[in-house]
Structure formats: C-alpha cells, structure tokens
Write a protein that holds these residues in place. Structure first.
Motif, PDB file in Angstrom:
ATOM      1  N   GLU A  70       2.854  11.308  -3.735  1.00  0.00           N
ATOM      2  CA  GLU A  70       1.823  10.518  -3.051  1.00  0.00           C
ATOM      3  C   GLU A  70       0.472  10.862  -3.675  1.00  0.00           C
ATOM      4  N   ASP A  73      -3.940   8.057  -1.032  1.00  0.00           N
ATOM      5  CA  ASP A  73      -3.701   8.001   0.409  1.00  0.00           C
ATOM      6  C   ASP A  73      -2.722   6.901   0.780  1.00  0.00           C
ATOM      7  N   ASP A  74      -2.787   5.771   0.094  1.00  0.00           N
ATOM      8  CA  ASP A  74      -1.964   4.628   0.455  1.00  0.00           C
ATOM      9  C   ASP A  74      -1.041   4.185  -0.671  1.00  0.00           C
ATOM     10  N   GLU A  75      -0.789   5.056  -1.647  1.00  0.00           N
ATOM     11  CA  GLU A  75       0.085   4.725  -2.766  1.00  0.00           C
ATOM     12  C   GLU A  75       0.953   5.919  -3.112  1.00  0.00           C
ATOM     13  N   SER A  94      -1.050  -0.550  -3.626  1.00  0.00           N
ATOM     14  CA  SER A  94      -1.812  -1.213  -2.571  1.00  0.00           C
ATOM     15  C   SER A  94      -2.772  -2.224  -3.191  1.00  0.00           C
ATOM     16  N   LEU A 144       4.576   2.540   3.965  1.00  0.00           N
ATOM     17  CA  LEU A 144       3.767   1.793   3.004  1.00  0.00           C
ATOM     18  C   LEU A 144       4.261   0.361   2.795  1.00  0.00           C
ATOM     19  N   THR A 147       2.213  -2.943   3.896  1.00  0.00           N
ATOM     20  CA  THR A 147       1.037  -3.496   3.213  1.00  0.00           C
ATOM     21  C   THR A 147       1.149  -3.496   1.693  1.00  0.00           C
ATOM     22  N   ASN A 148       2.049  -2.711   1.138  1.00  0.00           N
ATOM     23  CA  ASN A 148       2.068  -2.500  -0.310  1.00  0.00           C
ATOM     24  C   ASN A 148       3.122  -3.332  -1.016  1.00  0.00           C
TER      25      ASN A 148
END
Length: 228
Positions: A70, A73-75, A94, A144, A147-148
């Motif tokens: 990771e 934070d979002d990937e 993302s 994830l 949204t991803n």
C-alpha cells in the motif's frame, strides 16, 4: 583507517572511508560523484525486493505468499504467483476525475490490442470498481474496489528471467506515472483542439457582422436619395 562499503541495496558498492583522528572523533570520506546516482535509485531498489522474491519463487517453483504494497493512502500494488510459469502484478489505481476513468479505459484497451500484434508481451486486463478474482478475500482490495480501477499484468518466464527481470521491474514500477502522464497529455491535447476550434468559430462570426454606416439609396429611375 577503516574501509566501509555502503551497498544501498545495489550491486555496485559506494566506498566510505573513516579516518581516525582520536578515540572519539572520525572523518568520513566518500565519493560524492557516485552518491547522488545511488541515492536516486534507493526507492526503486526498496520496492524491487518483493519482485525479486516473487520471480525467484516462480523460477524455483517454491511457495510465495501474496504481497500487498500500500504505497499510497488509496492505492496499492499486489504481487502473486500463479504457477511455475507465470505470476501476476495488480495495480489498484485511484482516479480523482470521472473523465480520467474514460481516458484510462481507452488507453489500456490499446495495451490489450497490442498483444494481438506483438509476441512475448504481458497480458493486460483492466476493470473498474471490480477487483480481479486473484484478490478475492483480500480486505484492502475489497475496500479499494468501491472507487478504484484495477490493472493486471501477467508476467511470464521471458519477463522474469535473470536477463530481463531488472528491466521488467523498472517498467512495472513506473507504470502508474506513465498512465497518468498520458491521461494528462490527452486532456491537454483535447483542450488545445477545443481552444483552436473556438478561435476559428470566432473568426467566422466576426466576418458575418454587418457593416454599420449610411449607404447610398437609389430609386427605380436611378436617382439617388438619402433617407432622413
């Protein structure tokens, strides 16, 4: 004099020499010409460590537990062994803008189509808001997936052998930046085309404006007059 090799996770060591002045003080001498190049690759070599372990596990056909990196934070980045001939690398990317999803889908479709014409290239798949089957049960992937988008690369023997593995790692690690770079370039190109189109339409509108001012009026008999 103490000679110390600072490896920095590279095969070419950086030589650091410590000179003793007294029992409590030291002077450090090192070649600054080598240091910037080695330090600039530090992140690359740190992220390359799990790739080397994965490639070795495929070549030697040993067990390899899936690795989840990771790095944002979002990937995240997932490494998994498929069999003794191949492995898979999955990016969870993302996209902040809904338009970026469309650009990415078109761009990655070209990757899939290129495999039909080229030999020995990785298999590439893309899915939006749906994690690949290889990530079933992985909690971070399920989180994830709302949204991803997920980009999967299937690597084969010719990509992970000793001759090509370093180049493969370099290309894989820079893929995210490569994708976002082309998305931004595509948006910039479209914006430029739209601005040029607006400019050309304004020229047409300006040519269509009526000229103001009094023009000479004539009757049927050819006499001129001016309307008051």
């Amino acid at each position: 004099m103490l000679l110390f090799n600072l490896m920095l996770l590279t095969q070419a060591p950086i030589k650091v020499i410590f000179l003793s002045l007294s029992s409590f003080s030291r002077i450090c001498q090192l070649n600054l010409a080598e240091l910037p190049n080695k330090l600039s690759l530090l992140k690359r070599h740190i992220l390359a460590a799990p790739f080397y372990s994965l490639f070795d596990a495929v070549e030697k056909d040993t067990k390899f537990d899936m690795v989840s990196l990771e790095y944002r934070d979002d990937e995240a980045l997932y490494l998994k062994k498929i069999d003794k001939e191949s492995c898979i690398v999955i990016f969870s990317i993302s996209f902040k803008d809904a338009d970026d999803v469309v650009f990415a889908k078109v761009f990655l479709q070209e990757f899939q189509d290129a495999r039909k014409a080229l030999r020995g290239v990785p298999a590439v798949t893309y899915s939006q808001k749906e994690a690949p089957g290889e990530l079933k049960g992985v909690k971070s992937a399920e989180r994830l997936s709302q949204t991803n988008g997920f980009v999967s690369f299937v690597l084969f023997k010719n990509h992970i052998d000793a001759k090509n593995r370093d180049r493969t790692i370099d290309n894989i690690q820079t893929f995210r930046n490569y994708l976002h770079y082309h998305i931004k370039c595509s948006k910039g190109f479209l914006h430029q085309r739209m601005r040029n189109r607006v400019s050309s339409l304004l020229l047409v509108l300006n040519r269509a404006k009526m000229e103001l001012g009094e023009k000479e009026k004539k009757t049927i008999q050819g006499k001129t007059f001016q309307r008051k």
